[in-house]
Design an enzyme around this catalytic site. Structure first.
Site, PDB file in Angstrom:
ATOM      1  N   ARG A  34       0.827  -1.222   0.000  1.00  0.00           N
ATOM      2  CA  ARG A  34       0.000   0.000   0.000  1.00  0.00           C
ATOM      3  C   ARG A  34       0.855   1.264   0.000  1.00  0.00           C
ATOM      4  O   ARG A  34       0.476   2.260  -0.599  1.00  0.00           O
ATOM      5  CB  ARG A  34      -0.938  -0.001   1.198  1.00  0.00           C
ATOM      6  CG  ARG A  34      -2.077  -0.967   0.968  1.00  0.00           C
ATOM      7  CD  ARG A  34      -3.067  -0.920   2.082  1.00  0.00           C
ATOM      8  NE  ARG A  34      -4.282  -1.599   1.666  1.00  0.00           N
ATOM      9  CZ  ARG A  34      -5.152  -2.130   2.494  1.00  0.00           C
ATOM     10  NH1 ARG A  34      -4.960  -2.059   3.795  1.00  0.00           N
ATOM     11  NH2 ARG A  34      -6.231  -2.722   2.042  1.00  0.00           N
ATOM     12  N   LYS A 199     -19.863 -16.338   2.983  1.00  0.00           N
ATOM     13  CA  LYS A 199     -21.306 -16.141   3.169  1.00  0.00           C
ATOM     14  C   LYS A 199     -22.041 -15.621   1.937  1.00  0.00           C
ATOM     15  O   LYS A 199     -21.565 -14.711   1.276  1.00  0.00           O
ATOM     16  CB  LYS A 199     -21.532 -15.134   4.296  1.00  0.00           C
ATOM     17  CG  LYS A 199     -21.155 -15.664   5.654  1.00  0.00           C
ATOM     18  CD  LYS A 199     -21.792 -14.765   6.714  1.00  0.00           C
ATOM     19  CE  LYS A 199     -20.845 -14.500   7.847  1.00  0.00           C
ATOM     20  NZ  LYS A 199     -20.735 -13.104   8.206  1.00  0.00           N
ATOM     21  N   GLY A 349      -9.674  -8.006  -1.162  1.00  0.00           N
ATOM     22  CA  GLY A 349      -9.831  -8.906  -0.014  1.00  0.00           C
ATOM     23  C   GLY A 349      -9.134 -10.243  -0.170  1.00  0.00           C
ATOM     24  O   GLY A 349      -7.996 -10.320  -0.623  1.00  0.00           O
ATOM     25  N   GLY A 372     -13.797  -3.674   0.706  1.00  0.00           N
ATOM     26  CA  GLY A 372     -15.153  -3.158   0.868  1.00  0.00           C
ATOM     27  C   GLY A 372     -15.552  -2.204  -0.239  1.00  0.00           C
ATOM     28  O   GLY A 372     -16.674  -2.258  -0.748  1.00  0.00           O
TER      29      GLY A 372
HETATM   30  P1  AMP Z   1     -15.088 -13.771   1.945  1.00  0.00           P
HETATM   31  O1  AMP Z   1     -14.497 -12.800   2.920  1.00  0.00           O
HETATM   32  O2  AMP Z   1     -16.570 -13.817   1.946  1.00  0.00           O
HETATM   33  O3  AMP Z   1     -14.493 -13.664   0.581  1.00  0.00           O
HETATM   34  O4  AMP Z   1     -14.701 -15.214   2.511  1.00  0.00           O
HETATM   35  C1  AMP Z   1     -13.413 -15.680   2.556  1.00  0.00           C
HETATM   36  C2  AMP Z   1     -13.390 -16.867   3.450  1.00  0.00           C
HETATM   37  O5  AMP Z   1     -14.216 -17.895   2.926  1.00  0.00           O
HETATM   38  C3  AMP Z   1     -12.010 -17.460   3.601  1.00  0.00           C
HETATM   39  O6  AMP Z   1     -11.577 -17.285   4.916  1.00  0.00           O
HETATM   40  C4  AMP Z   1     -12.228 -18.935   3.280  1.00  0.00           C
HETATM   41  O7  AMP Z   1     -11.579 -19.798   4.171  1.00  0.00           O
HETATM   42  C5  AMP Z   1     -13.711 -19.107   3.394  1.00  0.00           C
HETATM   43  N1  AMP Z   1     -14.192 -20.248   2.604  1.00  0.00           N
HETATM   44  C6  AMP Z   1     -14.043 -20.471   1.301  1.00  0.00           C
HETATM   45  N2  AMP Z   1     -14.553 -21.660   0.952  1.00  0.00           N
HETATM   46  C7  AMP Z   1     -15.049 -22.209   2.062  1.00  0.00           C
HETATM   47  C8  AMP Z   1     -15.710 -23.447   2.357  1.00  0.00           C
HETATM   48  N3  AMP Z   1     -15.956 -24.345   1.392  1.00  0.00           N
HETATM   49  N4  AMP Z   1     -16.078 -23.676   3.620  1.00  0.00           N
HETATM   50  C9  AMP Z   1     -15.822 -22.787   4.595  1.00  0.00           C
HETATM   51  N5  AMP Z   1     -15.212 -21.594   4.383  1.00  0.00           N
HETATM   52  C10 AMP Z   1     -14.833 -21.311   3.135  1.00  0.00           C
END
Ligand code: AMP
Length: 390
Positions: A34, A199, A349, A372
């Site tokens: 950064r 999620k 991210g 974000g």
């Molecule tokens: P996000 O911040 O929504 O992009 O989520 C990223 C997170 O999703 C990472 O920490 C991953 O470990 C988690 N993730 C990805 N695939 C899976 C999965 N199949 N089961 C549980 N967590 C997951």
């Protein structure tokens, strides 16, 4: 959008809002990407004999204990090395001492002001965009350049506040981010969206905004299991976003042909890297199993679609990339888009972190610096830090 090149900054006092929110471990900066990202704009100002005043946040400041660990002077030291010149540092975010330093600056001097979020300790003045604070910081300079894309989705005193009081424009970093993301407003086709991560709830806005424009939406990661559940499949102990099953059902019924779900997964019994795993057909997950990565057949399926893509936006890893066993799918797809020169934008991210670990970040078309902010842009929202300089 007005950019730095549209302003006459020669010899002026230029305030630049940077994103120096760097990761720090044991009192050391672990990644200075950064800081390096801000150099182009800073050097451009120095070449024009400006007096450069830098502002940035670092971490969150809620209590007194947060002050020391978020002291921005650590960035001043690194910046001095990168710019190969001394950097003035103001311990205070406002006051006589700071004003004296600004008044004594000569052309070519660079001053970094202490963490803007120190102002949050007493009534969230920075994060709450206190009008007096924005006005005060603006009074220190002649023009304002916003180059902090990572906070562009927030209206803070150090971006929107200052911009409301001075001639303002975007720096090179923001200009590049916005220009790349703008390509998705009217994308070339086939346009493929890749979504992963934990999620569904975090990605609803993105799905709703992009699904009608996209030719395909490839879904992996933990969020895929809520879609699979919505299709009536057994997902065992895999991640489930219960509240959003109905959303998934609706989207699937409306865009059946566009939304592509995994056809096989790497499953195990515990959320750890130590257990043995096996790859199973998506219809064969047992009640005591959880899916932590996409399988080989899914990798092939996703690649067959990406092959034709003219532009791709990808947000969220396709498996638990933090575990060596379950980063395979994410790494393979990353390598595929790089090796085949598929124009791919990584939407900030975790997927950028995954690309960095795989040493592929610098080889993709664009890796966004804003988590974000990028997500909100993809949701179709206006970013206040950008709107104000428009
Ligand atoms: P996000 O911040 O929504 O992009 O989520 C990223 C997170 O999703 C990472 O920490 C991953 O470990 C988690 N993730 C990805 N695939 C899976 C999965 N199949 N089961 C549980 N967590 C997951």
């Amino acid at each position: 959008m007005k950019t730095i090149k549209d302003l006459n900054i020669d010899g002026k006092k230029v305030i630049i809002r940077c994103d120096f929110n760097v990761p720090i471990k044991d009192g050391k900066i672990v990644d200075d990407t950064r800081i390096k990202g801000a150099l182009e704009t800073i050097k451009y100002c120095l070449d024009r004999d400006c007096k450069v005043i830098l502002l940035s946040h670092l971490g969150r400041v809620k209590e007194k204990e947060d002050l020391k660990k978020n002291d921005l002077s650590i960035v001043a030291e690194r910046l001095a090395k990168l710019l190969k010149q001394d950097i003035l540092f103001s311990e205070e975010t406002r006051g006589e001492e700071l004003e004296d330093t600004v008044n004594s600056m000569e052309e070519g001097d660079v001053l970094l002001i202490q963490n803007t979020r120190y102002e949050d300790l007493d009534g969230k003045k920075e994060s709450g965009n206190d009008p007096e604070l924005g006005k005060y910081w603006a009074s220190l300079g002649d023009v304002f350049i916003n180059d902090a894309f990572g906070t562009a989705h927030r209206a803070h005193a150090s971006n929107v506040g200052i911009a409301s009081n001075l001639p303002s424009a975007a720096g090179f970093l923001i200009e590049k981010e916005v220009n790349v993301l703008k390509e998705l407003d009217k994308p070339t086709h086939p346009f493929v969206v890749v979504l992963g991560g934990a999620k569904v709830s975090d990605k609803i806005g993105v799905i709703e905004n992009l699904v009608h424009k996209a030719d395909y939406v490839l879904i992996g990661g933990g969020m895929a299991f809520t879609f699979l559940k919505a299709e009536g499949l057994e997902i065992g102990k895999s991640l489930l976003d219960e509240e959003n099953i109905d959303f998934c059902k609706k989207i699937l019924s409306k865009y059946k042909d566009k939304i592509i779900l995994p056809v096989d997964v790497a499953v195990t019994n515990e959320y750890t890297n130590d257990e043995k795993y096996r790859t199973k057909d998506i219809k064969d997950i047992s009640t005591d199993e959880m899916g932590l990565d996409i399988g080989e057949k899914t990798v092939n399926l996703f690649e067959s679609i990406l092959k034709k893509a003219k532009i791709v936006i990808w947000n969220g890893p396709l498996g638990v990339y933090e575990f060596s066993k379950y980063k395979v799918g994410t790494d393979k797809i990353l390598k595929y888009v790089v090796d085949n020169n598929i124009k791919t934008i990584l939407g900030g991210g975790d997927i950028v972190a995954a690309a960095t670990t795989a040493k592929l970040k610098d080889k993709v078309y664009h890796a966004s610096t804003g988590g974000g902010a990028t997500l909100e842009y993809l949701e179709g929202k206006k970013l206040p830090g950008i709107e104000i300089i428009k």
